[in-house]
Scaffold this active site. Structure first.
Site, PDB file in Angstrom:
ATOM      1  N   LYS A   1      -2.923 -16.979  -1.863  1.00  0.00           N
ATOM      2  CA  LYS A   1      -4.155 -16.264  -2.201  1.00  0.00           C
ATOM      3  C   LYS A   1      -3.975 -15.237  -2.969  1.00  0.00           C
ATOM      4  O   LYS A   1      -4.584 -14.874  -4.041  1.00  0.00           O
ATOM      5  CB  LYS A   1      -4.665 -15.770  -0.769  1.00  0.00           C
ATOM      6  CG  LYS A   1      -5.837 -15.102  -0.937  1.00  0.00           C
ATOM      7  CD  LYS A   1      -6.453 -14.451   0.410  1.00  0.00           C
ATOM      8  CE  LYS A   1      -5.639 -13.367   0.667  1.00  0.00           C
ATOM      9  NZ  LYS A   1      -6.195 -12.052   0.563  1.00  0.00           N
TER      10      LYS A   1
ATOM     11  N   ARG B   1      -7.235   2.840   1.820  1.00  0.00           N
ATOM     12  CA  ARG B   1      -6.585   2.234   0.853  1.00  0.00           C
ATOM     13  C   ARG B   1      -7.124   2.988  -0.424  1.00  0.00           C
ATOM     14  O   ARG B   1      -7.801   2.466  -1.257  1.00  0.00           O
ATOM     15  CB  ARG B   1      -6.920   0.884   0.744  1.00  0.00           C
ATOM     16  CG  ARG B   1      -6.410   0.306   2.304  1.00  0.00           C
ATOM     17  CD  ARG B   1      -6.804  -1.344   1.997  1.00  0.00           C
ATOM     18  NE  ARG B   1      -5.898  -2.185   1.392  1.00  0.00           N
ATOM     19  CZ  ARG B   1      -6.076  -3.572   1.561  1.00  0.00           C
ATOM     20  NH1 ARG B   1      -6.942  -4.113   2.312  1.00  0.00           N
ATOM     21  NH2 ARG B   1      -5.004  -4.157   0.784  1.00  0.00           N
TER      22      ARG B   1
ATOM     23  N   ASP C   1       1.431  -8.083   6.144  1.00  0.00           N
ATOM     24  CA  ASP C   1       0.499  -9.029   6.310  1.00  0.00           C
ATOM     25  C   ASP C   1       0.968 -10.109   7.429  1.00  0.00           C
ATOM     26  O   ASP C   1       0.266 -11.090   7.812  1.00  0.00           O
ATOM     27  CB  ASP C   1       0.331  -9.999   5.119  1.00  0.00           C
ATOM     28  CG  ASP C   1      -0.616  -9.219   4.063  1.00  0.00           C
ATOM     29  OD1 ASP C   1      -1.155  -8.263   4.752  1.00  0.00           O
ATOM     30  OD2 ASP C   1      -0.938  -9.851   3.144  1.00  0.00           O
TER      31      ASP C   1
HETATM   32  C1  UD1 Z   1      -1.636  -5.852  -1.446  1.00  0.00           C
HETATM   33  C2  UD1 Z   1      -2.069  -7.358  -0.587  1.00  0.00           C
HETATM   34  C3  UD1 Z   1      -2.110  -7.142   0.871  1.00  0.00           C
HETATM   35  C4  UD1 Z   1      -1.022  -6.708   1.240  1.00  0.00           C
HETATM   36  C5  UD1 Z   1      -0.396  -5.639   0.746  1.00  0.00           C
HETATM   37  C6  UD1 Z   1       0.876  -4.987   0.961  1.00  0.00           C
HETATM   38  C7  UD1 Z   1      -3.380  -8.507  -2.439  1.00  0.00           C
HETATM   39  C8  UD1 Z   1      -4.695  -8.935  -2.792  1.00  0.00           C
HETATM   40  N1  UD1 Z   1      -3.541  -7.936  -1.246  1.00  0.00           N
HETATM   41  O1  UD1 Z   1      -2.753  -5.180  -0.974  1.00  0.00           O
HETATM   42  O2  UD1 Z   1      -2.274  -8.664   1.333  1.00  0.00           O
HETATM   43  O3  UD1 Z   1      -1.094  -6.162   2.950  1.00  0.00           O
HETATM   44  O4  UD1 Z   1      -0.479  -5.739  -0.778  1.00  0.00           O
HETATM   45  O5  UD1 Z   1       1.750  -5.918   0.891  1.00  0.00           O
HETATM   46  O6  UD1 Z   1      -2.433  -8.838  -2.842  1.00  0.00           O
HETATM   47  N2  UD1 Z   1      -1.512   3.036  -2.014  1.00  0.00           N
HETATM   48  C9  UD1 Z   1      -1.517   4.218  -2.439  1.00  0.00           C
HETATM   49  N3  UD1 Z   1      -2.520   4.470  -3.631  1.00  0.00           N
HETATM   50  C10 UD1 Z   1      -2.793   3.443  -4.605  1.00  0.00           C
HETATM   51  C11 UD1 Z   1      -2.641   1.894  -4.057  1.00  0.00           C
HETATM   52  C12 UD1 Z   1      -1.749   1.891  -2.730  1.00  0.00           C
HETATM   53  O7  UD1 Z   1      -1.536   5.186  -1.642  1.00  0.00           O
HETATM   54  O8  UD1 Z   1      -3.170   3.571  -5.688  1.00  0.00           O
HETATM   55  C13 UD1 Z   1      -0.801   2.871  -0.784  1.00  0.00           C
HETATM   56  C14 UD1 Z   1      -1.701   2.045   0.373  1.00  0.00           C
HETATM   57  O9  UD1 Z   1      -2.495   2.758   1.142  1.00  0.00           O
HETATM   58  C15 UD1 Z   1      -0.710   1.497   1.218  1.00  0.00           C
HETATM   59  C16 UD1 Z   1       0.475   1.079   0.109  1.00  0.00           C
HETATM   60  O10 UD1 Z   1       0.201   1.929  -1.058  1.00  0.00           O
HETATM   61  O11 UD1 Z   1      -0.484   2.313   2.291  1.00  0.00           O
HETATM   62  C17 UD1 Z   1       0.549  -0.216  -0.312  1.00  0.00           C
HETATM   63  O12 UD1 Z   1      -0.609  -0.776  -0.797  1.00  0.00           O
HETATM   64  P1  UD1 Z   1      -0.717  -1.896  -2.034  1.00  0.00           P
HETATM   65  O13 UD1 Z   1       0.476  -2.515  -2.121  1.00  0.00           O
HETATM   66  O14 UD1 Z   1      -1.415  -1.310  -3.251  1.00  0.00           O
HETATM   67  O15 UD1 Z   1      -1.842  -2.810  -1.171  1.00  0.00           O
HETATM   68  P2  UD1 Z   1      -2.856  -3.840  -1.718  1.00  0.00           P
HETATM   69  O16 UD1 Z   1      -2.340  -4.279  -3.279  1.00  0.00           O
HETATM   70  O17 UD1 Z   1      -3.981  -3.165  -1.602  1.00  0.00           O
END
Ligand code: UD1
Length: 430
Positions: free
Chosen positions: A22, A122, A305
């Site tokens: 997904k 997030r 996850d």
């Molecule tokens: C993606 C996955 C999700 C998974 C996560 C971590 C998809 C669609 N979703 O989510 O299923 O649980 O990776 O493996 O692929 N963060 C920041 N600033 C940002 C972006 C992220 O501080 O600009 C932080 C987030 O709050 C979190 C960490 O970085 O603590 C990881 O988040 P991220 O890897 O970005 O998760 P997603 O891409 O949202």
């Protein structure tokens, strides 16, 4: 309202075919709009999240044809708008991948600012930092992220946190920027690599995906492609833990065992037997399970996850286990529901201390989010008596035919819509 009704107690036995990932599909769908030529994507999971993203793409003029349940043909030569409305973002956060894709292709995009997904804050500061480094102007106005650029210019982007989403968004925009971009401290998840492979199949020049430094040489145009999405690591892992917690014997097929290493390692540690072949992993749980400690980490660490699924399993394992969540701060919401089933879990900050109990007992519970919802279903499969899981729309976001696949492995589970159907299920299972 749709619910899952489950009568626990049957060990899961047999083989289950894992679908396309997904999270890779979401990135690849968004990237597919970056060319005016036709793109064919195979192994597309038929789940709510990908279907909502397809609707968001159709809302701006992308033509998406489903050739069969898992194959889509995409043509984005007639995009008439670069604005993605709030409705889509509310349903699925990853619609924001259209920001990177549209910015790369048209040098402008407007996407509603995503809300949370029930698992904690997030932020998207790293996405914005990356776009700005490429020379784009990024503003937040009236709940929208508005970005545009005269030219996107390759640059050096250091991500302050390892973010899958930011790596993907910046990679897409940089694929069509002028010159060279380096993304440092990039996420290494299999779906990041899958997106890079897909973009390369469209004529992009991306090297290093899967390591923490990704180098991208921008191109002015991308072309059509045919591509098959990788298998879903998290769907596979969920069935592996379902096998463990029900004391079953399940082979997950059509997987890449390498992507499942952290999951297999933990199952081995708690006493399961694991057999790997080229594209399958068998999990046998023939003896009582033991305890372990686990901390969620970016890939290749143990995936966040999979955190609820391992916790549900450790809840029925002998001894005290500790689960530490290091990615999202609010990912233990399911613990209250699991406690209602008899689990003994104490949450302190980002740590859950789990004292294994002998059994769970069925209860009426609510899925708080996608992965926790799936974990509660597997708790129900292991519980004594009947469990009813509400809000299964969350589970349907990411699992295709979840209950049908479980049923084929011997689970007693039905999707019910009304009280009458629930009573009928109860009568049937006795
Ligand atoms: C993606 C996955 C999700 C998974 C996560 C971590 C998809 C669609 N979703 O989510 O299923 O649980 O990776 O493996 O692929 N963060 C920041 N600033 C940002 C972006 C992220 O501080 O600009 C932080 C987030 O709050 C979190 C960490 O970085 O603590 C990881 O988040 P991220 O890897 O970005 O998760 P997603 O891409 O949202």
């Amino acid at each position: 309202m749709e619910q899952f009704a489950i009568k626990g107690g049957n060990p899961l036995v047999g083989e289950v075919e894992i679908g396309g990932a997904k999270n890779a599909a979401l990135a690849i769908l968004a990237a597919a709009i970056m060319t005016d030529e036709t793109v064919l994507i195979e192994n597309m999971p038929d789940v709510r999240d990908t279907n909502v993203l397809i609707q968001a793409m159709e809302s701006i003029g992308v033509i998406v044809k489903r050739l069969d349940r898992h194959t889509v043909k995409i043509n984005a030569s007639n995009i008439h708008d670069v604005v993605i409305e709030d409705d889509f973002i509310k349903k699925i956060r990853a619609s924001y991948y259209l920001l990177g894709a549209l910015l790369g292709k048209y040098k402008k995009a407007e996407v509603s600012l995503p809300g949370g997904c029930n698992i904690g804050l997030r932020p998207i500061d790293q996405h914005i930092k990356g776009f700005r480094a490429l020379g784009a102007d990024v503003r937040i106005e009236h709940g929208m992220i508005i970005t545009d650029a005269e030219h996107l210019k390759g640059s050096h982007v250091y991500l302050d946190v390892v973010s899958v989403g930011a790596t993907i968004n910046v990679m897409m925009a940089a694929a069509m920027a002028e010159g060279k971009t380096t993304i440092e401290n990039a996420a290494k998840e299999p779906h990041v690599v899958d997106l890079a492979n897909f973009l390369n199949s469209m004529g992009a020049d991306i090297k290093g995906a899967g390591t923490d430094v990704i180098r991208i040489r921008g191109v002015s145009k991308l072309h059509g492609s045919e591509y098959a999405i990788i298998p879903d690591q998290i769907e596979a892992g969920t069935f592996m833990f379902a096998a463990a917690v029900t004391k079953g014997d399940v082979t997950v097929k059509n997987v890449i065992p390498k992507h499942l290493e952290s999951i297999s390692a933990k199952l081995l540690e708690i006493g399961c037997e694991i057999e790997e072949s080229d594209d399958a992993v068998r999990v046998v749980a023939s003896k009582p399970l033991g305890h372990t400690h686990v901390k969620t980490l970016p890939y290749p660490g143990f995936p966040t996850d999979m955190q609820p699924q391992i916790a549900v399993t450790l809840g029925l394992s002998m001894g005290t286990s500790i689960v530490t969540e290091s990615i999202f701060e609010n990912r233990f919401k399911y613990v209250d529901e699991l406690t209602r089933m008899g689990a003994s879990i104490k949450v302190e900050g980002n740590t859950a201390i789990i004292d294994g109990v002998k059994k769970y007992t069925g209860a009426s519970i609510t899925a708080p989010d996608l992965r926790a919802g799936a974990a509660l279903v597997i708790a129900g499969l292991a519980a004594e008596g009947i469990t009813v899981v509400d809000d299964i729309k969350f589970i349907q976001r990411g699992y295709e035919d979840f209950h049908l696949k479980l049923k084929a492995l011997g689970a007693q589970i039905e999707m019910v819509n009304t009280e009458k159907e629930l009573q009928k299920f109860k009568l049937k299972v006795g």
